[in-house]
Design a protein around this motif. Structure first.
Motif, short mmCIF file in Angstrom:
data_model
loop_
_atom_site.label_atom_id
_atom_site.label_comp_id
_atom_site.label_asym_id
_atom_site.label_seq_id
_atom_site.Cartn_x
_atom_site.Cartn_y
_atom_site.Cartn_z
N ASN A 243 72.21 64.37 43.91
CA ASN A 243 71.19 63.42 43.50
C ASN A 243 70.01 64.15 42.86
O ASN A 243 69.50 63.73 41.81
CB ASN A 243 70.72 62.62 44.71
CG ASN A 243 69.74 61.52 44.34
OD1 ASN A 243 68.56 61.64 44.60
ND2 ASN A 243 70.24 60.46 43.74
N SER A 307 74.17 45.00 42.77
CA SER A 307 73.35 43.85 43.14
C SER A 307 74.21 42.60 43.31
O SER A 307 75.10 42.32 42.50
CB SER A 307 72.27 43.62 42.09
OG SER A 307 72.83 43.53 40.79
N LEU A 379 70.64 56.95 48.07
CA LEU A 379 70.98 57.21 46.67
C LEU A 379 71.71 58.54 46.49
O LEU A 379 71.85 59.02 45.37
CB LEU A 379 69.71 57.20 45.81
CG LEU A 379 68.94 55.88 45.80
CD1 LEU A 379 67.68 55.99 44.96
CD2 LEU A 379 69.83 54.75 45.27
N LEU A 383 76.37 55.73 42.79
CA LEU A 383 76.15 55.05 41.51
C LEU A 383 75.61 53.67 41.82
O LEU A 383 76.17 52.94 42.64
CB LEU A 383 77.46 54.94 40.72
CG LEU A 383 77.36 54.15 39.40
CD1 LEU A 383 76.47 54.86 38.38
CD2 LEU A 383 78.74 53.89 38.81
N VAL A 384 74.51 53.31 41.17
CA VAL A 384 73.90 51.99 41.33
C VAL A 384 74.12 51.18 40.06
O VAL A 384 73.77 51.64 38.97
CB VAL A 384 72.39 52.10 41.63
CG1 VAL A 384 71.79 50.71 41.83
CG2 VAL A 384 72.14 52.97 42.85
N SER A 386 73.38 47.55 38.14
CA SER A 386 72.62 46.30 38.08
C SER A 386 73.16 45.47 36.92
O SER A 386 73.28 45.97 35.80
CB SER A 386 71.13 46.60 37.87
OG SER A 386 70.38 45.40 37.81
N TYR A 414 70.54 54.97 36.80
CA TYR A 414 71.18 53.73 37.23
C TYR A 414 72.00 53.18 36.08
O TYR A 414 71.71 53.40 34.91
CB TYR A 414 70.14 52.71 37.67
CG TYR A 414 69.24 53.18 38.78
CD1 TYR A 414 69.75 53.97 39.82
CD2 TYR A 414 67.90 52.87 38.80
CE1 TYR A 414 68.94 54.42 40.84
CE2 TYR A 414 67.07 53.32 39.82
CZ TYR A 414 67.60 54.10 40.84
OH TYR A 414 66.79 54.55 41.85
N CYS A 415 73.03 52.42 36.42
CA CYS A 415 73.93 51.85 35.42
C CYS A 415 73.58 50.38 35.22
O CYS A 415 73.39 49.64 36.20
CB CYS A 415 75.38 52.01 35.88
SG CYS A 415 76.59 51.27 34.78
N VAL A 431 74.54 53.83 30.86
CA VAL A 431 74.13 54.74 31.93
C VAL A 431 73.75 56.07 31.28
O VAL A 431 74.25 56.41 30.21
CB VAL A 431 75.25 54.94 32.97
CG1 VAL A 431 76.44 55.68 32.38
CG2 VAL A 431 74.74 55.65 34.22
#
Length: 469
Positions: A243, A307, A379, A383-384, A386, A414-415, A431
Motif C-alpha cells: 500500500n 461500494s 486498504l 483494490l477499491v 467505486s 482507487y478504481c 485506475v
C-alpha cells in the motif's frame, strides 16, 4: 475492450479569471443548526471531496448558473454550511486516547465557493485526449486557500469557458455530506432549476441522518473484514509495504472501455448455471488483472472493496431524497494464488457472497462498529472500486445539452467504473498505477482473456516472466 493509450498533454494555465471567486449563498433564509452526520458519513476514509468534470459543447450563462445555485442551496442548505469537529468519547475504552473528533455540519449559510475562468482551449482539443485524466486538469478546479480539510467549503464550483464557446464545469462536493447517488441527485437538481427556474425539484432532499444512527449500546454481532484497528509500522508486513509503495510512486492513469458485446463475452466465461451482473463480472475481471499486474507472492491475501447502495437493504428503507452516504463497502477476499490461477467464476462468487451478506443486521452491526473511532478501512493489499456508471451523472444538462465527457478531475489508486456518454450499456474502467504495472494491467484486461485457458491457469508464472522481461 478498448484501451486509451493516447498520452494526455498538459493543458495551459487558466490564467484569466474575469471576476474574483465568490461565495454563493442561499437566496432565502435557511435553518441554522448543527446537522448530525452518521457513522457512514463520518468515516476517515471519506474525508475528501468528490471532484467531477463535465465537458459541454456549448456554454451556459454563468449568471444563470449562479442564480439557480443560490435557489438550490435554499433546499440543500447543508452544502452552504461548514464542517466542524466535535470531541466524542469512545464507548468501549475510557482510558487512553478517548477523545476523538466527530464531524458535524454547521448549517450557517456561509455559501458555496464559485469561480469563473477562461481557458484558451477548444472542446475538440480536450476530447482528443480526454480518455485519461491529467494532473494539469487540477487547474480546472479552483484551489481554496484553507489551512485544513474542515476549512474548505463543502461545495466548490469552477466554470471554465473555452475559446470555441464550450464549457468545462468542475465541482468538488465533500464526501462526508453526499455519496455518489446524492451528488448526482444534487447536480441534476441544479441543472433542472437552471433550465426550469419556476418549477419544483423532481426529488426533495432528505437531510436527517439519524435514520443511520448507531444503537445504544453498540452491538457488533458480525466480523467486518472491511475494517481494521491494526496500525502496522513500515516494513512490518508485505500488505502494508504494498500500500505504501503504490502511494509513493508516480502514477499514470489507465483507461479501458468495455462495450456490451465485450461484457457479454466476459459473462460467457462464467458457467451457465452461475448468473451474474455486469458489475460482478467486470469487478472480478478487474481485480484479477490488478493483482496479476502487481506480481504479488501467492501466499498473500488480497481484498476487493466495492461500494454497495444500502438504501433498500435496511429496515426501514432510507427515504427518497436521502443524499447522505447510503452505501457501505462489500469485501471479497482470497489468496493471490486462488485469484490468479482459478477462472473468473471464483472472483464472481466472492463478489456475490460479499453482496449477499449485506442485510439490515449486518449493516447495523457495521454502523455500531464505527462508533470506535480507532477503526479504519483496511486498504492494505486492497483494490477499491467505486461505481459511477449507474448514477445518471452523464445526463446532467444545464440547457445546452448533455455533457460530451464526464469523469473525475484527477485519478488515484482507487478504481472507478465510469459511464460512457451516449452508450449507457458500456463501462469505462479507470485506475492509476506505476508505469510498468499499468502496462501489464492493460495487457491482462484486454489481450490476456484471448489467450488459451490452459495458458491462463497453468502458465501464469511463465506468462508473468514473459511480460516482465
Amino acid at each position: 475492450m478498448t484501451a486509451d493509450n493516447k498520452k494526455s498533454p498538459e493543458i495551459p494555465d487558466c490564467c484569466y479569471y474575469p471576476n474574483n471567486p465568490l461565495l454563493i449563498t442561499p437566496n432565502l433564509p435557511t435553518p441554522k443548526h448543527s446537522l448530525y452526520l452518521s457513522n457512514l458519513d463520518d468515516q476517515k476514509f471519506l474525508r475528501f471531496s468528490i471532484k467531477y468534470l463535465f465537458l459541454y459543447e456549448k456554454s451556459v450563462c454563468v449568471e444563470s448558473l449562479k442564480i439557480s445555485l443560490s435557489k438550490l442551496l435554499t433546499e440543500y442548505y447543508p452544502l452552504a454550511g461548514r464542517l466542524r469537529a466535535q470531541d466524542v468519547v469512545n464507548h468501549e475504552n475510557n482510558n487512553n486516547n478517548n477523545d476523538h473528533q466527530k464531524l458535524v455540519v454547521d448549517c450557517n449559510g456561509e455559501g458555496a465557493f464559485f469561480a469563473e475562468a477562461f481557458l484558451d482551449y477548444t472542446v475538440a482539443e480536450f476530447l482528443e485526449f480526454s480518455g485519461k485524466p491529467n494532473k494539469s486538469w487540477r487547474k480546472l478546479l479552483y484551489t481554496v486557500d484553507a489551512l485544513t480539510f474542515l476549512d474548505v467549503p463543502p461545495l466548490v464550483v469552477q466554470v471554465t469557458n473555452l475559446r470555441c464557446g464550450g464549457m468545462i464545469l468542475c465541482t468538488a462536493i465533500n464526501h462526508c455530506l453526499c455519496d455518489g447517488i446524492g451528488t448526482s441527485q444534487f447536480l441534476n437538481a441544479w441543472a433542472h432549476i437552471t433550465t426550469n427556474p419556476n418549477s419544483d425539484l423532481p426529488i426533495q432532499p432528505f437531510h436527517s441522518r439519524y435514520v443511520l444512527k448507531p444503537r445504544i449500546p453498540p452491538q457488533v454481532t458480525f466480523t467486518h473484514p472491511v475494517f481494521t484497528n491494526f496500525i502496522p509500522q513500515i516494513g512490518e508486513n508485505s500488505h502494508f509495504a504494498l500500500n505504501k509503495f503504490l502511494q509513493s510512486q508516480p502514477l499514470i492513469a489507465t483507461s479501458i472501455t468495455f462495450n456490451p458485446s465485450q461484457i457479454l463475452n466476459l459473462k460467457k466465461k462464467i458457467v451457465p448455471s452461475q448468473k451474474c451482473t455486469t458489475f460482478e463480472v467486470l469487478a472480478s475481471h478487474t481485480w484479477q488483472a490488478w493483482v496479476r499486474s502487481l506480481n504479488l507472492l501467492h501466499l498473500i491475501n488480497v481484498k476487493l472493496l466495492f461500494s454497495v447502495n444500502i438504501r433498500k437493504r435496511i429496515e426501514p428503507q432510507l427515504p427518497q431524497g436521502y443524499y447522505g452516504n447510503g452505501f457501505v463497502l462489500g469485501c471479497a477476499e482470497t489468496s493471490v494464488k486462488d485469484l490468479v490461477t482459478k477462472n473468473l467464476c471464483h472472483g464472481v462468487k466472492l463478489v456475490q457472497q460479499a453482496k449477499s451478506c449485506l442485510n439490515d443486521d449486518y449493516i447495523r452491526s457495521m454502523i455500531d462498529l464505527l462508533e470506535d473511532k480507532k477503526v479504519r478501512t483496511d486498504l492494505s493489499a486492497t483494490l477499491v472500486i467505486s461505481q459511477w456508471s449507474r448514477f445518471g451523472l452523464e445526463d446532467v444538462d444545464f440547457g445546452s445539452g448533455k455533457p460530451l465527457q464526464m469523469g473525475p478531475v484527477a485519478s488515484d489508486i482507487y478504481c472507478l467504473f465510469l459511464p460512457v456518454v451516449n452508450d449507457p450499456e458500456s463501462v469505462r474502467v479507470l485506475v492509476s498505477l506505476p508505469q510498468n504495472m499499468a502496462e501489464k494491467f492493460e495487457f491482462y484486461m484486454t489481450q490476456y482473456l484471448d489467450c488459451d485457458q490452459n495458458i491462463q491457469i497453468n502458465g501464469y508464472h511463465n506468462q508473468e516472466r514473459m511480460i516482465l522481461v
